[in-house]
Scaffold this active site. Structure first.
Site, PDB file in Angstrom:
ATOM      1  N   GLY A  11       2.513  21.822 -16.864  1.00  0.00           N
ATOM      2  CA  GLY A  11       1.901  20.841 -15.978  1.00  0.00           C
ATOM      3  C   GLY A  11       2.746  20.526 -14.760  1.00  0.00           C
ATOM      4  O   GLY A  11       2.216  20.313 -13.662  1.00  0.00           O
ATOM      5  N   ASP A  12       4.049  20.522 -14.928  1.00  0.00           N
ATOM      6  CA  ASP A  12       4.956  20.296 -13.808  1.00  0.00           C
ATOM      7  C   ASP A  12       4.759  21.365 -12.740  1.00  0.00           C
ATOM      8  O   ASP A  12       4.657  21.062 -11.547  1.00  0.00           O
ATOM      9  CB  ASP A  12       6.401  20.283 -14.311  1.00  0.00           C
ATOM     10  CG  ASP A  12       7.411  20.136 -13.190  1.00  0.00           C
ATOM     11  OD1 ASP A  12       7.342  19.140 -12.451  1.00  0.00           O
ATOM     12  OD2 ASP A  12       8.278  21.018 -13.055  1.00  0.00           O
TER      13      ASP A  12
END
Length: 131
Positions: free
Chosen positions: A26-27
């Site tokens: 997700g980062d």
């Protein structure tokens, strides 16, 4: 197993990934989203783009985003957020307090889960609705 870029994984496989692993993905997804948006919105020099990107992708910036979109989470997204927020992490942020860091990890877990499971429309709905 052959790796296929952009090919979604099953919900079952995603549920078996650790929330920190979801946050890792997700980062990267959120960082790419922010960078692409900045590049397409204005013709800034690279240094300015980096500064603007860092402000949004930081734990503090992600907490601002979270404050706006968390009420829109589905039950499943809220559960994934909590798993990410509460997960034991291998490191801590030097530039954010613990609550901000934990919240940003939870947000990144949701973003990673949505991306990896092929829920791109829902991901964009949350990210674009925050403005």
């Amino acid at each position: 197993m052959m790796f296929k870029f952009f090919e979604p994984i099953t919900l079952n496989k995603a549920e078996n990934l650790s929330p920190v692993t979801l946050a890792f993905a997700g980062d990267a997804v959120y960082s790419l989203y922010v960078r692409q948006k900045l590049v397409l919105e204005a013709d800034y020099p690279a240094g300015k783009l980096q500064k603007l990107s860092s402000a949004q992708v930081s734990a503090h910036g992600q907490n601002e985003l979270l404050r706006r979109i968390e009420p829109k989470f589905t039950e499943q997204e809220a559960a994934i957020f909590k798993r990410g927020r509460n997960a034991k992490k291998p490191s801590h942020s030097k530039n954010a307090d613990l609550a901000e860091y934990n919240n940003s990890t939870g947000l990144e877990a949701v973003i990673g889960w949505l991306y990896l499971t092929g829920q791109g429309e829902r991901l964009l709905q949350l990210l674009e609705d925050e403005e």
